[in-house]
Design a protein around this motif. Structure first.
Motif, PDB file in Angstrom:
ATOM      1  N   THR A  40       0.818  -1.209   0.000  1.00 44.24           N
ATOM      2  CA  THR A  40       0.000   0.000   0.000  1.00 44.24           C
ATOM      3  C   THR A  40       0.854   1.262   0.000  1.00 44.24           C
ATOM      4  OG1 THR A  40      -0.064  -0.203   2.402  1.00 44.24           O
ATOM      5  CG2 THR A  40      -1.942  -1.096   1.215  1.00 44.24           C
ATOM      6  N   LYS A  41       2.103   1.099  -0.389  1.00 44.41           N
ATOM      7  CA  LYS A  41       3.032   2.244  -0.382  1.00 44.41           C
ATOM      8  C   LYS A  41       3.269   2.745  -1.810  1.00 44.41           C
ATOM      9  CE  LYS A  41       4.636   1.642   4.009  1.00 44.41           C
ATOM     10  NZ  LYS A  41       3.626   0.766   4.621  1.00 44.41           N
ATOM     11  N   TYR A  42       3.998   3.869  -1.924  1.00 45.30           N
ATOM     12  CA  TYR A  42       4.422   4.314  -3.259  1.00 45.30           C
ATOM     13  C   TYR A  42       5.108   3.153  -3.973  1.00 45.30           C
ATOM     14  CZ  TYR A  42       4.142   9.275  -1.750  1.00 45.30           C
ATOM     15  OH  TYR A  42       3.758  10.498  -1.302  1.00 45.30           O
ATOM     16  N   THR A  43       4.944   3.119  -5.288  1.00 45.24           N
ATOM     17  CA  THR A  43       5.704   2.138  -6.079  1.00 45.24           C
ATOM     18  C   THR A  43       6.569   2.905  -7.080  1.00 45.24           C
ATOM     19  OG1 THR A  43       4.198   1.931  -7.991  1.00 45.24           O
ATOM     20  CG2 THR A  43       3.652   0.631  -6.004  1.00 45.24           C
ATOM     21  N   ALA A  44       7.301   2.165  -7.896  1.00 47.27           N
ATOM     22  CA  ALA A  44       8.037   2.799  -8.998  1.00 47.27           C
ATOM     23  C   ALA A  44       7.031   3.630  -9.793  1.00 47.27           C
ATOM     24  CB  ALA A  44       8.663   1.732  -9.877  1.00 47.27           C
ATOM     25  N   VAL A  45       7.473   4.794 -10.290  1.00 46.51           N
ATOM     26  CA  VAL A  45       6.541   5.755 -10.897  1.00 46.51           C
ATOM     27  C   VAL A  45       5.684   5.138 -11.990  1.00 46.51           C
ATOM     28  CG1 VAL A  45       6.447   7.792 -12.402  1.00 46.51           C
ATOM     29  CG2 VAL A  45       7.799   7.847 -10.319  1.00 46.51           C
ATOM     30  N   ASP A  46       6.319   4.384 -12.910  1.00 42.99           N
ATOM     31  CA  ASP A  46       5.482   3.858 -14.007  1.00 42.99           C
ATOM     32  C   ASP A  46       5.285   2.355 -13.925  1.00 42.99           C
ATOM     33  OD1 ASP A  46       7.987   3.103 -14.806  1.00 42.99           O
ATOM     34  OD2 ASP A  46       7.891   4.032 -16.793  1.00 42.99           O
ATOM     35  N   GLY A  47       5.138   1.847 -12.692  1.00 46.56           N
ATOM     36  CA  GLY A  47       4.671   0.476 -12.531  1.00 46.56           C
ATOM     37  C   GLY A  47       5.649  -0.472 -11.878  1.00 46.56           C
ATOM     38  N   ILE A  48       5.081  -1.414 -11.119  1.00 45.54           N
ATOM     39  CA  ILE A  48       5.901  -2.425 -10.437  1.00 45.54           C
ATOM     40  C   ILE A  48       6.437  -3.427 -11.476  1.00 45.54           C
ATOM     41  CG2 ILE A  48       4.710  -2.257  -8.204  1.00 45.54           C
ATOM     42  CD1 ILE A  48       2.980  -4.651  -8.967  1.00 45.54           C
ATOM     43  N   THR A  49       7.573  -4.017 -11.145  1.00 47.85           N
ATOM     44  CA  THR A  49       8.213  -4.975 -12.073  1.00 47.85           C
ATOM     45  C   THR A  49       7.277  -6.131 -12.401  1.00 47.85           C
ATOM     46  OG1 THR A  49      10.296  -4.395 -11.080  1.00 47.85           O
ATOM     47  CG2 THR A  49      10.269  -6.420 -12.367  1.00 47.85           C
ATOM     48  N   SER A  97       5.863  11.454 -13.220  1.00 46.04           N
ATOM     49  CA  SER A  97       6.555  11.662 -11.941  1.00 46.04           C
ATOM     50  C   SER A  97       6.257  13.040 -11.372  1.00 46.04           C
ATOM     51  CB  SER A  97       8.063  11.462 -12.106  1.00 46.04           C
ATOM     52  OG  SER A  97       8.619  12.570 -12.789  1.00 46.04           O
ATOM     53  N   GLN A  98       5.935  13.997 -12.262  1.00 43.56           N
ATOM     54  CA  GLN A  98       5.639  15.351 -11.771  1.00 43.56           C
ATOM     55  C   GLN A  98       4.140  15.645 -11.745  1.00 43.56           C
ATOM     56  OE1 GLN A  98       7.747  16.486 -10.170  1.00 43.56           O
ATOM     57  NE2 GLN A  98       9.749  16.804 -11.101  1.00 43.56           N
ATOM     58  N   SER A  99       3.324  14.607 -11.940  1.00 45.45           N
ATOM     59  CA  SER A  99       1.870  14.838 -11.837  1.00 45.45           C
ATOM     60  C   SER A  99       1.264  13.882 -10.816  1.00 45.45           C
ATOM     61  CB  SER A  99       1.197  14.736 -13.207  1.00 45.45           C
ATOM     62  OG  SER A  99       1.569  13.552 -13.875  1.00 45.45           O
ATOM     63  N   THR A 100       1.029  12.625 -11.197  1.00 39.20           N
ATOM     64  CA  THR A 100       0.311  11.724 -10.279  1.00 39.20           C
ATOM     65  C   THR A 100       1.214  10.748  -9.537  1.00 39.20           C
ATOM     66  OG1 THR A 100       0.025  10.142 -12.066  1.00 39.20           O
ATOM     67  CG2 THR A 100      -1.738  11.742 -11.738  1.00 39.20           C
ATOM     68  N   SER A 101       2.500  10.609  -9.961  1.00 34.68           N
ATOM     69  CA  SER A 101       3.352   9.495  -9.495  1.00 34.68           C
ATOM     70  C   SER A 101       2.715   8.162  -9.875  1.00 34.68           C
ATOM     71  CB  SER A 101       3.626   9.574  -7.998  1.00 34.68           C
ATOM     72  OG  SER A 101       4.481  10.661  -7.740  1.00 34.68           O
ATOM     73  N   ASN A 102       2.968   7.123  -9.061  1.00 34.47           N
ATOM     74  CA  ASN A 102       2.545   5.783  -9.491  1.00 34.47           C
ATOM     75  C   ASN A 102       1.026   5.615  -9.514  1.00 34.47           C
ATOM     76  OD1 ASN A 102       3.196   5.570  -6.353  1.00 34.47           O
ATOM     77  ND2 ASN A 102       1.575   4.116  -6.806  1.00 34.47           N
ATOM     78  N   PRO A 103       0.541   4.714 -10.405  1.00 35.19           N
ATOM     79  CA  PRO A 103      -0.869   4.337 -10.302  1.00 35.19           C
ATOM     80  C   PRO A 103      -1.079   3.553  -9.004  1.00 35.19           C
ATOM     81  CG  PRO A 103       0.224   3.099 -12.070  1.00 35.19           C
ATOM     82  CD  PRO A 103       1.239   4.046 -11.518  1.00 35.19           C
ATOM     83  N   CYS A 104      -2.301   3.496  -8.535  1.00 31.43           N
ATOM     84  CA  CYS A 104      -2.646   2.863  -7.251  1.00 31.43           C
ATOM     85  C   CYS A 104      -1.960   1.499  -7.097  1.00 31.43           C
ATOM     86  CB  CYS A 104      -4.168   2.705  -7.195  1.00 31.43           C
ATOM     87  SG  CYS A 104      -4.722   1.655  -5.858  1.00 31.43           S
ATOM     88  N   SER A 105      -1.254   1.313  -5.988  1.00 33.98           N
ATOM     89  CA  SER A 105      -0.462   0.087  -5.786  1.00 33.98           C
ATOM     90  C   SER A 105      -1.356  -1.154  -5.783  1.00 33.98           C
ATOM     91  CB  SER A 105       0.317   0.184  -4.466  1.00 33.98           C
ATOM     92  OG  SER A 105      -0.578   0.357  -3.383  1.00 33.98           O
ATOM     93  N   VAL A 106      -2.497  -1.072  -5.102  1.00 35.30           N
ATOM     94  CA  VAL A 106      -3.389  -2.235  -4.992  1.00 35.30           C
ATOM     95  C   VAL A 106      -3.952  -2.588  -6.379  1.00 35.30           C
ATOM     96  CG1 VAL A 106      -5.552  -3.043  -3.952  1.00 35.30           C
ATOM     97  CG2 VAL A 106      -3.953  -1.668  -2.600  1.00 35.30           C
ATOM     98  N   SER A 107      -4.299  -1.577  -7.156  1.00 36.44           N
ATOM     99  CA  SER A 107      -4.819  -1.816  -8.505  1.00 36.44           C
ATOM    100  C   SER A 107      -3.771  -2.477  -9.385  1.00 36.44           C
ATOM    101  CB  SER A 107      -5.253  -0.500  -9.148  1.00 36.44           C
ATOM    102  OG  SER A 107      -6.308   0.079  -8.419  1.00 36.44           O
TER     103      SER A 107
END
Ligand code: PLP
Length: 400
Positions: A62-71, A266-276
């Motif tokens: 439920t934390k921040y992830t890499a900006v454009d998606g988890i591996t 990275s300068q607007s929304t950061s990562n998409p929802c981690s759970v999603s």
């Protein structure tokens, strides 16, 4: 000097969202409304996907992830592109965003300069021209009407290209028409692009899995590998897996474009929802039976709607290859007067009169760049569709 930006003044709010809101307001006021405006499946996200999301929450993902998606999601997307499209994208070539919408927006923000032109076949999804405007570019609509099955020809594409053309936005099967380009038809367009090395193609494959009869889906970089280095292949889980609210879209493309899109995000929304993101991993890696089941369900609904609308006086409804929309012409209704006395001068007047007099909410064609038509989303129950089509038939029969 006004407070709001000049750029924003050039942009319209989404008319499809406006229709849905209007229908909801009328419903809340106690009116008997059937909404055929919203472009989303009417059933719930599959259980295996919901379970994966709950497990992600319980595991503290439920934390921040890499900006454009988890591996893990990029790996699932890479496998999906290989499995379904014969396209090879490594993790570095993949971007994940908050819905397909943000993917397209990031790409336009990352690439457009003032005066850059973007070719958009019309009828188009309502957001394309406005996103181009927001990003500072100039939308160039190329109209393909009902007589050409809502598909542009290579000659039309060739004629629209100028030295300022940056992108062609391509969407098959299409929102709002459901029209799908065959391999040969798409090859005709990619052959044109091969002659114009400065033009890139943004392929919006959102409805890839919603295809009917013997229609075969194909994507531009698959049809013409020579375009691979200037293609952004966009997709998402919203429509295929009934996950519109989860907000996950993705794309594969050249590393430098993907990196530029990451910078925007990275300068607007950061990562998409981690759970999603974890839910999307399960959607792409888990059982795919839902795709076949949905295809059957939507094909039955398409057949019902096409047949009933073609029985309405003054309406001509082509049979689409995919998505969950039909885009009938109302040419035969123009110039007539409705039961309540409204002169039908265009498709916006038609849609408003239809809503007020019968309670059926559809979106008028002018919003999608081709008139006189309206869009029906048949992502709703057969009972509701039957009743809505009956009301449309009665409305049309009452036009004098
Ligand atoms: C053609 C097309 N592309 C993209 C999208 C956006 O999808 P998402 O809900 O994932 O942002 C839609 C949604 O209506 C669509 O119809």
């Amino acid at each position: 000097m006004g407070f709001l930006s000049d750029t924003l003044a050039r942009v319209k709010p989404s008319p499809t969202i406006a229709v849905s809101n209007m229908a909801q307001e009328l419903k809340a006021a106690g009116k008997d409304i059937i909404g055929l405006g919203a472009g989303e499946p009417d059933f719930d996200t599959p259980d295996n996907i919901k379970t994966a999301a709950k497990a992600a929450i319980d595991a503290g993902r439920t934390k921040y992830t890499a900006v454009d998606g988890i591996t893990e999601l990029k790996t699932a997307i890479s496998a999906k592109f290989k499995r379904d499209n014969d396209l090879h994208y490594t993790a570095k070539q993949i971007s994940v965003a908050t819905g397909g919408k943000q993917i397209l927006f990031n790409a336009l923000m990352a690439s457009l300069n003032p005066g850059d032109e973007v070719i958009i076949p019309a009828p188009y999804w309502v957001s394309y021209p406005d996103m181009v405007l927001l990003a500072g570019g100039t939308p160039v609509p190329v109209v393909a009407g009902i007589e050409s099955a809502f598909k542009i020809t290579p000659a039309q594409l060739e004629a629209a290209i100028t030295p300022r053309t940056k992108w062609l936005i391509f969407n098959s099967p299409s929102n709002p028409t459901g029209a799908g380009y065959s391999w040969a038809e798409l090859k005709g367009l990619t052959d044109v692009l091969m002659r114009h090395p400065h033009v890139w193609i943004m392929s919006d494959d959102m409805y890839e899995h919603l295809i009917f009869d013997d229609f075969k889906f194909c994507s531009p970089a698959q049809v013409e590998p020579g375009l691979y280095d200037r293609t952004l292949t966009c997709n998402g889980v919203s429509k295929a897996y009934a996950m519109t609210g989860w907000r996950i879209g993705y794309a594969g493309g050249p590393v430098h474009l993907i990196a530029a899109m990451r910078k925007v995000q990275s300068q607007s929304t950061s990562n998409p929802c981690s759970v999603s993101q974890w839910a999307a991993v399960e959607a792409l890696n888990g059982p795919q039976e839902i795709l076949t089941a949905n295809r059957k369900l939507f094909q039955n609904r398409r057949d019902l709607v096409v047949s009933m609308l073609n029985q309405a006086l003054g309406i001509d409804c082509p049979r689409p290859d995919g998505a969950f929309y039909v885009y009938p012409s109302i040419k035969g209704c123009i110039g007539k007067t409705s039961g309540a006395g409204t002169l039908i001068t265009d498709d916006e007047v038609f849609a408003t009169a239809l809503l007020e007099e019968t309670g059926v909410a559809v979106v008028f064609g002018a919003a999608f760049g081709v008139s006189p038509n309206f869009r029906v989303s048949y992502a709703t129950s057969e009972t509701a569709l039957q009743e809505a089509c009956k009301r449309i038939q009665t409305f049309c029969a009452g036009l004098k």
